[in-house]
Design a protein around this motif. Structure first.
Motif, mmCIF file in Angstrom:
data_model
loop_
_atom_site.group_PDB
_atom_site.id
_atom_site.type_symbol
_atom_site.label_atom_id
_atom_site.label_comp_id
_atom_site.label_asym_id
_atom_site.label_seq_id
_atom_site.Cartn_x
_atom_site.Cartn_y
_atom_site.Cartn_z
ATOM 1 N N ASP A 60 0.833 -1.217 0.000
ATOM 2 C CA ASP A 60 0.000 0.000 0.000
ATOM 3 C C ASP A 60 0.862 1.260 0.000
ATOM 4 O O ASP A 60 0.590 2.236 0.703
ATOM 5 N N ILE A 79 -8.074 -5.835 0.424
ATOM 6 C CA ILE A 79 -7.346 -5.839 -0.843
ATOM 7 C C ILE A 79 -6.207 -4.833 -0.735
ATOM 8 O O ILE A 79 -6.432 -3.658 -0.438
ATOM 9 N N HIS A 80 -4.986 -5.306 -0.955
ATOM 10 C CA HIS A 80 -3.794 -4.472 -0.788
ATOM 11 C C HIS A 80 -3.047 -4.317 -2.113
ATOM 12 O O HIS A 80 -3.038 -5.229 -2.938
ATOM 13 N N ALA A 81 -2.427 -3.167 -2.265
ATOM 14 C CA ALA A 81 -1.566 -2.918 -3.424
ATOM 15 C C ALA A 81 -0.154 -3.373 -3.087
ATOM 16 O O ALA A 81 0.463 -2.868 -2.150
ATOM 17 N N LYS A 95 -2.757 -5.883 -7.283
ATOM 18 C CA LYS A 95 -3.629 -5.803 -6.108
ATOM 19 C C LYS A 95 -4.012 -7.215 -5.687
ATOM 20 O O LYS A 95 -4.529 -7.993 -6.494
#
Length: 207
Positions: A60, A79-81, A95
């Motif tokens: 993130d 949901i993470h980047a 993602k």
């Protein structure tokens, strides 16, 4: 401090101990309170592996202290980047969803060189044939020169000048012979001996 105050202080610390201990235990086990949903959820984890190794990981947008390959624990379920990058390589970005109590795997991440030098192996031709290992290819120039390019060695070889135009049909498993075709006739070209021989129809059936 009188006895009443001492008892109140002792009772307060005792109460705080019994309240905080379970909370700290749940926190250490990866449980978090989601203020948006009002639910208690368990954190997840991320396992990140890249080629080459020792690449930086950004979760993130924030750089973590570990490099690939590694496991990142206590990741909030969401949901993470995820970004993986290394100097002189093109960054990888995706993602990924992390589920409560589960580990999300981001394996086999291949980082490509950003400014990889390019080598012009050959001019190529309209007719070409790749061998079984896909590390060599043969092609015919407009002047009927039979050329073979070795991709691994990054070299181009002028093998033989054929008498006319041929189509490439097959390459032997040992890379020593080529099956060629002209009109309705088939030929075997021996790369080592640099000889071409016409095949009989019964030989074609055996091939």
């Amino acid at each position: 401090m009188n006895k009443t105050s001492s008892r109140l202080t002792y009772s307060l610390f005792f109460l705080l101990f019994f309240i905080m201990t379970p909370l700290l235990t749940f926190y250490a086990l990866g449980y978090r309170y989601d203020f948006k949903t009002g639910n208690v959820e368990k954190d997840g984890a991320l396992y990140v592996k890249s080629y080459p190794r020792s690449a930086d990981i950004y979760l993130d947008g924030k750089k973590i202290s570990k490099k690939t390959p590694t496991q990142i624990i206590n990741v909030r379920a969401a949901i993470h980047a995820v970004q993986v990058q290394k100097n002189s390589y093109v960054p990888w970005f995706k993602k990924l969803e992390v589920k409560p109590g589960d580990t999300t795997f981001a394996e086999d991440i291949v980082l490509f060189l950003a400014d990889r030098p390019k080598t012009n192996l050959s001019s190529g031709g309209n007719k070409y044939l790749v061998n079984e290992l896909k590390n060599k290819y043969a092609y015919l120039t407009p002047n009927y020169h039979l050329m073979i390019t070795d991709v691994e060695e990054a070299k181009n070889y002028d093998i033989f000048t054929l008498d006319k135009n041929y189509d490439f049909v097959a390459w032997s498993k040992d890379d020593q012979k080529l099956l060629l075709k002209n009109s309705t006739n088939y030929y075997i070209f021996d790369i080592n001996q640099k000889k071409i021989n016409k095949l009989a129809l019964d030989s074609i059936d055996k091939i």
